[in-house]
Design a protein around this motif. Sequence first.
Motif, PDB file in Angstrom:
ATOM      1  N   VAL A 234      10.214  -7.642  10.784  1.00  0.00           N
ATOM      2  CA  VAL A 234      10.604  -6.482   9.986  1.00  0.00           C
ATOM      3  C   VAL A 234      11.965  -6.747   9.366  1.00  0.00           C
ATOM      4  N   LEU A 235      12.057  -6.527   8.062  1.00  0.00           N
ATOM      5  CA  LEU A 235      13.353  -6.573   7.380  1.00  0.00           C
ATOM      6  C   LEU A 235      13.866  -5.150   7.299  1.00  0.00           C
ATOM      7  N   LEU A 236      15.011  -4.951   7.888  1.00  0.00           N
ATOM      8  CA  LEU A 236      15.565  -3.605   7.934  1.00  0.00           C
ATOM      9  C   LEU A 236      16.854  -3.585   7.133  1.00  0.00           C
ATOM     10  N   GLY A 237      17.045  -2.561   6.345  1.00  0.00           N
ATOM     11  CA  GLY A 237      18.297  -2.477   5.605  1.00  0.00           C
ATOM     12  C   GLY A 237      18.273  -1.303   4.648  1.00  0.00           C
ATOM     13  N   ALA A 238      19.456  -0.842   4.301  1.00  0.00           N
ATOM     14  CA  ALA A 238      19.578   0.289   3.385  1.00  0.00           C
ATOM     15  C   ALA A 238      19.140  -0.122   1.983  1.00  0.00           C
ATOM     16  N   SER A 239      19.024   0.859   1.130  1.00  0.00           N
ATOM     17  CA  SER A 239      18.699   0.603  -0.267  1.00  0.00           C
ATOM     18  C   SER A 239      19.725  -0.337  -0.878  1.00  0.00           C
ATOM     19  N   GLY A 240      19.273  -1.360  -1.565  1.00  0.00           N
ATOM     20  CA  GLY A 240      20.185  -2.284  -2.223  1.00  0.00           C
ATOM     21  C   GLY A 240      20.660  -3.417  -1.338  1.00  0.00           C
ATOM     22  N   SER A 241      20.168  -3.482  -0.081  1.00  0.00           N
ATOM     23  CA  SER A 241      20.665  -4.513   0.836  1.00  0.00           C
ATOM     24  C   SER A 241      20.035  -5.882   0.572  1.00  0.00           C
ATOM     25  N   GLY A 242      18.965  -5.921  -0.240  1.00  0.00           N
ATOM     26  CA  GLY A 242      18.388  -7.222  -0.607  1.00  0.00           C
ATOM     27  C   GLY A 242      16.990  -7.490  -0.077  1.00  0.00           C
ATOM     28  N   LYS A 243      16.352  -6.473   0.507  1.00  0.00           N
ATOM     29  CA  LYS A 243      15.034  -6.671   1.127  1.00  0.00           C
ATOM     30  C   LYS A 243      13.990  -7.144   0.115  1.00  0.00           C
ATOM     31  N   SER A 244      13.877  -6.408  -0.994  1.00  0.00           N
ATOM     32  CA  SER A 244      12.861  -6.785  -1.992  1.00  0.00           C
ATOM     33  C   SER A 244      13.179  -8.147  -2.583  1.00  0.00           C
ATOM     34  N   THR A 245      14.451  -8.398  -2.809  1.00  0.00           N
ATOM     35  CA  THR A 245      14.854  -9.694  -3.378  1.00  0.00           C
ATOM     36  C   THR A 245      14.438 -10.828  -2.443  1.00  0.00           C
TER      37      THR A 245
ATOM     38  N   LEU B 205       3.222 -10.163   2.776  1.00  0.00           N
ATOM     39  CA  LEU B 205       4.509  -9.548   2.488  1.00  0.00           C
ATOM     40  C   LEU B 205       4.259  -8.071   2.211  1.00  0.00           C
ATOM     41  N   ALA B 206       4.991  -7.225   2.861  1.00  0.00           N
ATOM     42  CA  ALA B 206       4.824  -5.789   2.630  1.00  0.00           C
ATOM     43  C   ALA B 206       6.202  -5.213   2.314  1.00  0.00           C
ATOM     44  N   ASP B 207       6.341  -4.693   1.108  1.00  0.00           N
ATOM     45  CA  ASP B 207       7.652  -4.194   0.672  1.00  0.00           C
ATOM     46  C   ASP B 207       7.684  -2.670   0.771  1.00  0.00           C
ATOM     47  N   GLU B 208       8.271  -2.178   1.834  1.00  0.00           N
ATOM     48  CA  GLU B 208       8.337  -0.742   2.133  1.00  0.00           C
ATOM     49  C   GLU B 208       6.970  -0.082   1.996  1.00  0.00           C
ATOM     50  N   PRO B 209       5.979  -0.602   2.729  1.00  0.00           N
ATOM     51  CA  PRO B 209       4.602  -0.152   2.507  1.00  0.00           C
ATOM     52  C   PRO B 209       4.348   1.296   2.874  1.00  0.00           C
ATOM     53  N   VAL B 210       5.237   1.896   3.658  1.00  0.00           N
ATOM     54  CA  VAL B 210       4.953   3.270   4.080  1.00  0.00           C
ATOM     55  C   VAL B 210       6.037   4.242   3.620  1.00  0.00           C
ATOM     56  N   ALA B 211       6.893   3.793   2.706  1.00  0.00           N
ATOM     57  CA  ALA B 211       8.015   4.640   2.287  1.00  0.00           C
ATOM     58  C   ALA B 211       7.552   5.876   1.514  1.00  0.00           C
ATOM     59  N   SER B 212       6.346   5.828   0.922  1.00  0.00           N
ATOM     60  CA  SER B 212       5.875   6.986   0.154  1.00  0.00           C
ATOM     61  C   SER B 212       4.927   7.866   0.959  1.00  0.00           C
ATOM     62  N   LEU B 213       4.765   7.574   2.232  1.00  0.00           N
ATOM     63  CA  LEU B 213       3.746   8.279   3.024  1.00  0.00           C
ATOM     64  C   LEU B 213       4.379   9.259   4.009  1.00  0.00           C
ATOM     65  N   ASP B 214       3.591  10.285   4.362  1.00  0.00           N
ATOM     66  CA  ASP B 214       4.040  11.203   5.406  1.00  0.00           C
ATOM     67  C   ASP B 214       4.028  10.433   6.734  1.00  0.00           C
ATOM     68  N   PRO B 215       4.769  10.944   7.732  1.00  0.00           N
ATOM     69  CA  PRO B 215       4.928  10.169   8.978  1.00  0.00           C
ATOM     70  C   PRO B 215       3.612   9.788   9.640  1.00  0.00           C
ATOM     71  N   GLU B 216       2.626  10.689   9.611  1.00  0.00           N
ATOM     72  CA  GLU B 216       1.365  10.393  10.284  1.00  0.00           C
ATOM     73  C   GLU B 216       0.619   9.258   9.572  1.00  0.00           C
ATOM     74  N   SER B 217       0.524   9.349   8.252  1.00  0.00           N
ATOM     75  CA  SER B 217      -0.147   8.274   7.507  1.00  0.00           C
ATOM     76  C   SER B 217       0.640   6.975   7.626  1.00  0.00           C
ATOM     77  N   ALA B 218       1.968   7.101   7.643  1.00  0.00           N
ATOM     78  CA  ALA B 218       2.803   5.901   7.756  1.00  0.00           C
ATOM     79  C   ALA B 218       2.493   5.167   9.058  1.00  0.00           C
ATOM     80  N   ALA B 219       2.407   5.918  10.148  1.00  0.00           N
ATOM     81  CA  ALA B 219       2.122   5.303  11.449  1.00  0.00           C
ATOM     82  C   ALA B 219       0.744   4.651  11.427  1.00  0.00           C
ATOM     83  N   GLN B 220      -0.236   5.338  10.817  1.00  0.00           N
ATOM     84  CA  GLN B 220      -1.593   4.780  10.738  1.00  0.00           C
ATOM     85  C   GLN B 220      -1.610   3.464   9.971  1.00  0.00           C
TER      86      GLN B 220
END
Length: 259
Positions: free
Chosen positions: A36-47, A172-187
């Motif tokens: 898991v790549l963890l970091g705030a917005s702009g920290s370079g994850k997508s790059t 590679l998954a780039d914030e795959p659950v950032a647009s989902l509600d918590p339940e769908s995100a967990a699924q």
Amino acid sequence: MSAPAVELLGVHKLFDGGAHALDDVSLTVRPGEVVVLLGASGSGKSTLLRHVNGLHRASAGSVHVLGTDVGAAGGAALRRLRRGVGMVFQQFHLVGSLTVLENACTGALGALRGPRLGLPAYPRRVRGAALEQLDRVGLADQRFQRADTLSGGQQQRVAVARALLQQPRILLADEPVASLDPESAAQVMELIAALAREDRLTVLCSLHQLDVALAFGERVVGLRAGRVVLDRPVDGLDRDEAMAVYGTRAPVGVPVLAG
Ligand SMILES: Nc1ncnc2c1ncn2[C@@H]1O[C@H](COP(=O)(O)OP(=O)(O)O)[C@@H](O)[C@H]1O
Ligand SMILES: [Mg+2]
């Protein structure tokens, strides 16, 4: 020890406009590891993720993926590499007007010649393989539904099926659950983890939610302003330590809001 699936050595990325998006990043990922790549917005994850499939070239340093020197790879070698690297995005990137099955089939386009218009344009074996992947993500029954009639979580599951259809070795998954509600995100995260285990995939998944990262990953790599500031197994990692990635401590129970 097997050769690394992904190896970045001293990678810098300087964008036109001045951002030093990756600052001396070294990272070795073994085959089958779930990172898991963890970091705030702009920290370079997508790059960072975009260096792994050759969408970006390093300004300095080297990137090796599945034995390919990405910086030196030409068109044919890059296309071959990209067939081995599946990608899932925050915004799913499905074609809403197409059926679920046809969206899944597009995962085979890299291996087919030329564009395909309409489901019958795909070889029968591709349609069969796409249906199998849809079955794995629990959406075989929805195969003839338009993609834009699905919930966000379902759409992301279609995107996972599409990525797996190309039989990648790396996902590679780039914030795959950032647009989902918590339940769908967990699924969706559980699904990605289970399928990755089954297929022995190497996974690099960026997340900005600490709790999801701790529940899902085996190893957390924290990025802050383009630098790796944490690289640890999830086991035994405590929240405060992980929160150092954001330069702050976690108030217990409060979700981390950073994109
Ligand atoms: N194509 C680009 N051109 C110029 N700057 C970019 C580009 N992509 C990203 N950046 C900059 O690089 C830094 C890291 O961005 P990014 O990798 O998107 O971070 P994250 O995915 O962690 O939010 C940011 O400062 C961002 O503005
Ligand atoms: Mg990003």
